[in-house]
Design an enzyme around this catalytic site. Structure first.
Site, PDB file in Angstrom:
ATOM      1  N   TYR A 182       0.859  -1.165   0.000  1.00  0.00           N
ATOM      2  CA  TYR A 182       0.000   0.000   0.000  1.00  0.00           C
ATOM      3  C   TYR A 182       0.905   1.228   0.000  1.00  0.00           C
ATOM      4  CZ  TYR A 182      -3.001   3.783   1.447  1.00  0.00           C
ATOM      5  OH  TYR A 182      -3.653   4.991   1.478  1.00  0.00           O
ATOM      6  N   TRP A 231       2.412   4.944  -2.310  1.00  0.00           N
ATOM      7  CA  TRP A 231       2.508   5.706  -3.539  1.00  0.00           C
ATOM      8  C   TRP A 231       3.547   5.148  -4.487  1.00  0.00           C
ATOM      9  CZ3 TRP A 231      -0.160  10.428  -4.603  1.00  0.00           C
ATOM     10  CH2 TRP A 231      -1.159  10.726  -3.663  1.00  0.00           C
TER      11      TRP A 231
END
Length: 782
Positions: free
Chosen positions: A120, A122
């Site tokens: 999880y 960016w």
């Protein structure tokens, strides 16, 4: 670009990240500088982090295996994450053989449910080389995994609003709000709970070809849009837009919103015709705010006691909101607290009472000032996307409940109307992202990471997550591979050609997963016979086919796009009135709720029976607020907001990020009165503590904070290397934040607020060691 000193010339390479487009300067294969894209009207200063981060000592150079796991085999180990733990460098063949065997063992003995595909975060802005998508495709191909649902950013939004405005309405609130230009044209008053923070607008998932949100915000103010910032931080909205600042006590937004609704009903200003035609539950809402339900009118006087805002000011604000076209915005930060669903629901209810939902520039929104893509238009036909396949395992947890899952296998929990059980996770697999940034109560998370039998991490740098892993595989950065990118609602699809060679033995995740899949007998299924270069062409051409089928303008073939470097994205939708179709024809365009209307009272949510999320907007008193019983012990309220020096924790070692630090620690801002009461001054190193943990930080005083509030941004790399009694010597606020969900409905993150005390650190502060790589022994010395 020659330097005149006989050295190799500097070459200039355009590149792109979540913080936008910029140029990288390279000499002799090394990134030596950056400069903004000339076409970007408001470039982000975080680009300055890139040169140091790209070649930093914390880059993972070779595959590494934790010595205790290598010698003793898989099993729980409380020493994971210890700052003095040791790793053994191994070659790629050895690492992949070990990992494939361990994946196969766990899959055979425990099934896919025992694998948590936690990736999880960016990671890369690329559309192909996105770590999370790569990992999930691989795990789906080998038999499935336990997955997470929703996001740390706005889980309460994602789970609540499909019940209240339908799935499509919830999607549009997040992805297709009116643009800033529509606000400039139509809005008289923008009231934003959580402010309109410019530094948040630097970032968008996938980045943006040009940062337009900040200039458009200022343009709207210049055209006469009046703005009210309801926030404990004055600088949550830029000074030059002349916003009215209401310095609210954090965590009391719901009380203020209910008081505004109370005034509308008490003064006869509520749009009863809109409520009757477009909503259900208005009577229940009115009875509650007027005090008929519990004998407590939710009046401005009542809210003033909780929020610290004057009752007369709240009453005046409600009347001004009813006098013109008003947009109510609830920022994502506001819902990252206990009972975070309630300010969202109350904000929507306030907009419904004003009767302006569905009108251009009016109604309700959530996300202006939270991210750069919000209010930037939409791309209806989507973007090129790497397919992840189907997960055959039906095992899911809310994303912010990873610690509970690891510590409590088999325990029951409620989530969005379902009664579920935490799976028994034997292997955690993380590729991209850093839970030791996103998650709360990091001491508890560290203990939880000691419970699985194996932890695997792909990483570019030795983050805290990598230091909790048994097998660490070095990944390339976005500058070390070919890709392309665009953000949702972006103007252009942009090529991302490789800029420099991979660091050490780093590999693309796609190549790593391809080799693992081959070892596990599913290589053809994972790759579909394509290299990563061939996937880029395939994804692009498949996207062109979708555009052609939709009757939209078709962009040029891949070769022309790659040579050009970027192309306009066809079919962008610039302006629309959110819920405009529904307002025009509520019977012909009903919402996807049980009633087809906006549900100010939801029988579905009420039927779940959750005490922490009733069936209508409700004031629920949180522990972490000023004036609560807990505040008698911990008298300052910490706001752990997004940093201005970096994106989350990325490139924390970079020049711009480190320039903001004090004595190598994250800065904690304090009101001068709060600092003076503790004998503190600018530059002092302090211990910030509560009963969950403690961290060191450097003091910076500011009158831009409400008294009683301190602000310590997230993202400082977690460094537990100090003396006993110090959870982090570097200033990570998530050693202080509570690991509890917003409610049983969404279990969203509550990492925004925490009660603390601040005191001077006596003696010499321990050094920050987090930017030193761990001890790594060559395989030959084992």
């Amino acid at each position: 670009m020659a330097d005149g000193e006989g050295r190799a010339p500097v070459t200039v390479h355009p590149t792109h990240a979540h913080w936008g487009s910029y140029q990288v300067l390279v000499r002799d294969g090394t990134v030596v500088g950056v400069r903004p894209d000339p076409a970007d009207p408001a470039p982000s200063p975080v680009i300055r982090n890139t040169p140091v981060a790209q070649h930093h000592a914390t880059r993972v150079a070779r595959p590494a295996v934790r010595r205790r796991w290598l010698e003793s085999g898989p099993g729980p180990d409380d020493r994971r994450g210890h700052p003095d733990d040791e790793y053994v460098a191994v070659d790629w063949e050895t690492a992949l053989d070990l990992l494939a065997a361990e994946l196969d063992r766990v899959r055979r003995e425990h099934g896919g449910t025992a694998v948590y595909g936690g990736s999880y975060g960016w990671a890369s802005a690329g559309r192909l080389h996105h770590s999370q998508g790569q990992l999930h495709r691989f795990l789906n191909t080998i038999g499935g995994y336990t997955r997470s649902r929703a996001t740390y950013s706005h889980a309460a939004v994602e789970v609540l609003f499909p019940h209240v405005v339908g799935p499509r309405g919830g999607y549009e609130l997040l992805r297709r709000p009116p643009t800033w230009r529509a606000i400039a044209e139509h809005t008289d008053l923008l009231v934003s709970f959580g402010g309109l923070r410019v530094s948040n607008m630097w970032t968008a998932s996938g980045g943006r070809a040009a940062h337009t949100a900040e200039p458009d915000l200022r343009a709207a103010a210049g055209r006469g849009v009046r703005m009210v910032s309801v926030s404990p931080l004055r600088d949550d909205t830029p000074a030059d837009v002349a916003a009215e600042w209401l310095p609210i006590s954090p965590g009391t937004d719901t009380a203020v919103l209910l008081a505004l609704i109370h005034t509308l009903f008490a003064d006869g200003l509520a749009d009863t015709g809109f409520l009757a035609r477009y909503t259900v539950g208005a009577d229940e809402l009115r009875d509650y705010v007027m005090g008929d339900v519990d004998g407590v009118p939710k009046s401005p006087e009542w809210a003033a006691e909780l929020s610290g805002l004057p009752a007369d000011g709240l009453r005046d604000l409600a009347r001004r909101m009813a006098a013109g076209r008003t947009l109510v915005n609830v920022g994502w930060s506001v819902q990252r607290a206990r009972y975070g669903e309630q300010p969202l629901w109350a904000g929507l209810a306030l907009a419904a009472c004003l009767g302006q939902i569905g009108l251009p520039g009016g109604g309700f929104a959530t996300g202006y000032g939270s991210m750069g893509s919000y209010g930037g238009g939409a791309t209806p036909e989507g973007l090129p996307t790497f397919p992840q396949g189907r997960n055959p395992v039906d095992s899911v947890i809310p994303v912010a409940r990873v610690t509970d899952m690891l510590l409590n296998p088999g325990a029951p929990f409620d989530f969005d109307g379902r009664r579920l059980r935490y799976p028994d996770i034997r292997l955690v697999y993380w590729s991209g992202g850093n839970p030791f940034h996103h998650h709360q109560d990091l001491n508890r998370l560290s203990r939880a990471f000691g419970r699985p039998e194996t932890v695997v991490v792909h990483e570019t740098h030795w983050t805290a997550t990598a230091r909790h892993a048994d097998i660490v595989l070095p990944s390339t950065t976005a500058l070390e591979r070919d890709d392309f990118t665009a953000g949702q609602g972006d103007l252009r699809l942009r090529a991302m050609p490789r800029v420099v060679a991979p660091h050490g033995e780093a590999r693309d995740e796609y190549d790593v997963f391809s080799e693992l899949a081959a070892r596990m007998g599913v290589g053809a299924e994972f790759t579909e016979g394509r290299t990563s270069a061939e996937w880029l062409v395939h994804l692009y051409e498949e996207w062109r086919g979708r555009l052609r089928a939709a009757g939209t303008e078709v962009p040029p073939p891949f070769e022309e796009f790659w040579a050009a470097g970027s192309i306009p994205i066809p079919g962008r939708v610039e302006d629309s009135a959110l819920f405009g179709d529904f307002r025009a024809d509520p019977d012909g365009c009903p919402l996807g709720t049980p009633s087809g209307r906006i549900e100010l009272y939801s029988a579905t949510i009420a039927g779940f029976g959750y005490p922490d999320c009733p069936g209508r907007p409700t004031w629920l008193d949180p522990e972490e607020r000023l004036g609560s019983p807990r505040s008698r012990t911990w008298p300052l309220l910490l706001v752990a907001n997004q940093p201005t020096g970096r994106l989350h924790s990325q490139q924390d070692m970079g020049e711009h990020s480190r320039s903001e630090k004090i004595a190598d620690r994250a800065p904690i801002r304090m009101h001068p009165a709060d600092a003076a009461a503790r004998g503190l001054a600018d530059g002092d190193v302090v211990r910030v503590a509560n009963d969950r943990g403690s961290c060191l930080a450097g003091v910076r005083t500011s009158t831009d904070l409400r008294p009683g509030v301190v602000q310590l941004a997230t993202g400082a790399w977690f460094d537990p290397s100090g003396a006993p009694g110090l959870s982090c010597v570097h200033g990570n606020p998530n050693v202080l934040t509570p690991d509890a969900g917003t409610s049983a409905l969404s279990h969203g993150s509550t990492g925004q607020l925490a009660l603390v005390e601040v005191e001077r650190f006596e003696g010499t502060p321990p050094p920050v060691r987090v930017f030193d790589p761990p001890r790594i022994t060559p395989a030959a010395e084992r």
